[in-house]
Write an enzyme that holds these catalytic residues in place. Structure first.
Site, PDB file in Angstrom:
ATOM      1  CE  LYS A  43     111.330 -39.370  -6.819  1.00  0.00           C
ATOM      2  NZ  LYS A  43     111.696 -38.009  -7.287  1.00  0.00           N
TER       3      LYS A  43
ATOM      4  CB  SER B 299     111.396 -38.244 -11.021  1.00  0.00           C
ATOM      5  OG  SER B 299     111.911 -37.700  -9.824  1.00  0.00           O
TER       6      SER B 299
ATOM      7  CB  SER C 259     111.677 -34.530  -9.208  1.00  0.00           C
ATOM      8  OG  SER C 259     112.625 -34.710 -10.223  1.00  0.00           O
TER       9      SER C 259
END
Length: 747
Positions: free
Chosen positions: A349, A423, A447
């Protein structure tokens, strides 16, 4: 991923009766076969004082080596212990140091810490302290440095056993009457089924060795079982023969089969996805596949998927760079034991640092290029994993939708009309589409769990502070957690074991001894049982009808695989979820990102992010509000942790729908703030009150109309208290297995 073959070994000649152990959850513990204990001139020879007696200890090494090779052959977990002390002897109590040299009629002129032929006796880092060459640990085997005779004082062994899901232990080593017996008894107290193989252990007093073994197996196995290695090897042969009759192999060889250039090496076919972690490791060890060819195949798949969804990657490593890394890896480990993530491709990420690669947090004005990788990234790289690229996310890791990035909007791998979730959107799409084997993501408010559920994979959020957050762009430092997203519980657990280590340089890192341990049930959760709770109907009604129905089915599945449903007070969980965004904690997020940065750059940010932060900064809390919320968070944390105190009527886990529905991209863009808040109904509370949790697939439902139907995934999240990560994974594992069996039955 197909469930792993579960094989049980039966030692029929064990005392007091036959000993059975499942290979998947059995570990070999080799106690203290160090130069200091079995080689001349070490602490053991000085303590023994009789060369003939002492030689018996060294004589067990060849049979222990054979036992070790057998464990390695079926992929069994191996633990080596080494007794020894810090160079300054600060961990050496006077009672132990002076025991022998203080005896007025004893024969000891040297004690612990004194200089001997192989260095200072029983001191870490000295030549004599290390394990003998014949039993040198492999890269993926655990070494426990213990300051005592037992293995639990001053070590992390119990949490390591829990992390690996171990239920049964096979013992070998020296000395029988001291360190072996002490550790075995410690393990028995904690619920493990233990057996010591009498021809794989020895001591310095023959009568005490015999007596120790008799005590272990006496009184119907007061402390455990006593067996022998021939019976163990026969048990392996019987299990292997049984497996072969079923068209299966017990396990592949655990060492490379030569890695000669003439042997066949390939990646995978264009229509295939990247194989599971265990399958890749098996194929690498057998030289069926090679990391270089796997990467070539992988990049073909990645490039093809760009036509389906171009918004997955923010930075994709050039294929030549990854091929170079794979080639170096192959050369480094040619003919050697392989580390635990050898040749396994992974994504990161883009809030987690990778040295030399820009970190953007999906916000170009925030971007920087780190010189050092995040601690978690470095750990998986050291374990042999191959970095493929940085993936998309909701800007500044703010949101659960996956629709808030200037780099595009990834969609669910199940439907181009539905959100990917955020996210950690790119992380879960890259894993859900099998473009990589696993991803390192984050989870502050859901997330990692929400997008995992929307892409049909596992999203594991460890207890905060158990995975180092150094090198992570902070969203909210007191709540941030680096997470693992993977296709299965087994794969997520393997990666977690690599990254979950205390980091003394991370001020939020929890010390291992502050985390709970518990006695295990060697039968496992399916047979031994577990307790769980669910939210009340008044809370569950927020879910869409399909989700409520699938959640009810999941509850039934949990009950059928060992679970007992109990009621608990759910109010603290709801209150904690409200505290995340309705209280002053939101302003910690502003502080972590940088108040001045936000003020200067808000106009350039994604419109939803701009609206969210502008509203928050226009209404700052007072200092009194901050302390009020801090006190409320502490109270709620105490209440919630009590829910998981099984010794006082609590439950093992809380089970919730991971989220409430699966919106389309159009629906999310039409009402981004309200829908985002609803999606976090069951995820927002976890880090506020220090829970661990894992989202696991739990069925599918049909969206759309005839002619345009999409089979969409549903997931549940299994939560528990701080430090109960291994318990959560154990229960999630049997649930995952149950769901796979049901799916197979339907087919």
């Amino acid at each position: 991923m197909a469930p792993a073959l579960k094989t049980t070994l039966a030692l029929q000649d064990a005392k007091p009766y036959a000993f059975e152990c499942p290979t998947a959850t059995t570990a070999l513990i080799i106690i203290d076969i160090q130069r200091d204990f079995v080689d001349p001139g070490g602490f053991g020879s000085i303590q023994c004082g009789n060369d003939a007696v002492f030689s018996r200890a060294r004589a067990i090494v060849p049979v222990v080596k054979k036992l070790l090779d057998a464990f390695r052959s079926f992929g069994g977990h191996v633990i080596h212990t080494r007794e020894g002390h810090e160079p300054g002897l600060a961990d050496l109590p006077a009672a132990k140091r002076l025991r022998q040299t203080s005896n007025p009629v004893g024969h000891h002129s040297l004690g612990i810490g004194d200089q001997g032929p192989m260095g200072k006796l029983l001191v870490r880092g000295e030549y004599g302290h290390d394990i003998v060459d014949e039993l040198t640990p492999w890269p993926d085997e655990t070494v426990i440095d213990k300051p005592g005779k037992g293995s639990f004082w001053g070590t992390n062994i119990h949490r390591i056993l829990l992390a690996h899901g171990i239920t049964h232990l096979v013992f070998a080593g020296v000395t029988t009457e001291c360190c072996v017996s002490t550790t075995l008894r410690e393990c028995a107290d904690r619920g493990y089924q233990c057996i010591v193989l009498e021809d794989c252990t020895q001591g310095f007093d023959a009568q005490q060795v015999t007596t120790s073994l008799d005590i272990i197996s006496g009184q119907d196995g007061l402390f455990g079982f006593v067996g022998n290695s021939p019976d163990f090897f026969q048990a392996i042969d019987r299990a292997s023969a049984k497996a072969l009759t079923q068209g299966l192999a017990l396990t592949p060889p655990a060492t490379p089969m030569g890695n000669e250039d003439s042997e066949p090496r390939f990646g995978f076919l264009p229509g295939e996805s990247v194989p599971s972690v265990d399958q890749l490791l098996t194929d690498y060890r057998q030289s069926i596949r090679c990391p270089v060819e796997v990467i070539k195949s992988l990049y073909k798949r990645i490039n093809q998927y760009k036509n389906v969804d171009p918004a997955v990657w923010i930075h994709l490593e050039p294929e030549a760079n990854v091929l170079h890394a794979a080639t170096k890896l192959v050369n480094k480990y040619k003919g050697k034991p392989l580390p635990s993530l050898y040749g396994i491709p992974f994504s990161v990420k883009d809030t987690i640092d990778v040295a030399g690669v820009p970190t953007t947090a999906a916000c170009p004005s925030y971007a920087y290029t780190p010189q050092v990788s995040a601690t978690a990234v470095r750990r998986v790289l050291d374990a042999g994993a191959l970095f493929i690229g940085k993936v998309n996310l909701d800007q500044l890791a703010t949101g659960l939708s996956g629709c808030r990035s200037p780099y595009g909007t990834p969609h669910s791998v199940f439907s181009d009309k539905h959100i990917s979730g955020g996210s950690s959107s790119g992380s879960c799409v890259s894993v859900g589409e099998r473009l990589v084997s696993f991803g390192l993501a984050t989870d502050t408010a859901g997330s990692g769990r929400v997008p995992a559920a929307f892409n049909g994979i596992v999203g594991f959020k460890p207890t905060k502070g158990t995975v180092s957050a150094r090198g992570l762009v902070p969203a909210c430092r007191t709540l941030d957690t680096i997470t693992v997203v993977a296709p299965s519980i087994t794969e997520a657990r393997k990666v977690w074991q690599v990254i979950a280590h205390h980091d003394p340089e991370d001020p939020y890192s929890k010390l291992p001894h502050t985390l709970p341990t518990w006695h295990i049930d060697y039968r496992g959760p399916r047979v031994g049982g577990f307790t769980f709770a669910v939210p009340p109907p008044t809370i569950l009604k927020v879910c869409k009808k399909e989700y409520r129905e699938l959640f009810s089915s999941a509850v039934s599945a949990l009950q059928s695989c060992g679970g007992t449903l109990k009621e608990v007070k759910y109010t603290p969980f709801s209150a904690a979820g409200d505290l995340l965004y309705d209280g002053s904690l939101l302003h910690e997020r502003i502080h972590c990102i940088g108040h001045r940065f936000l003020q200067s750059n808000l106009p350039d940010m994604h419109p939803v992010i701009r609206e969210l932060f502008d509203k928050a900064m226009s209404n700052p809390p007072s200092v009194y509000d901050a302390f009020r919320d801090q006190a409320l968070q502490a109270r709620l944390t105490r209440e919630v942790q009590g829910v998981f105190d099984v010794l006082n009527g609590g439950v093992d886990v809380l089970v919730v729908p991971t989220t409430t529905q699966h919106p389309t991209i159009k629906e999310m863009e039409a009402d981004p703030l309200k829908l985002n808040s609803e999606l976090g109904t069951f995820t927002h509370c976890a880090n506020v009150v220090d829970l661990c949790g894992v989202s696991v697939p739990a069925g599918t439902w049909l969206w759309g109309q005839e002619g345009d139907e999409r089979k969409m995934p549903f997931g549940i999240t299994i939560l528990s208290g701080s430090g109960y990560d291994a318990k959560v994974l154990d229960i999630a594992g049997v649930f995952e297995e149950e769901m796979m069996q049901r799916e197979t039955f339907r087919l």
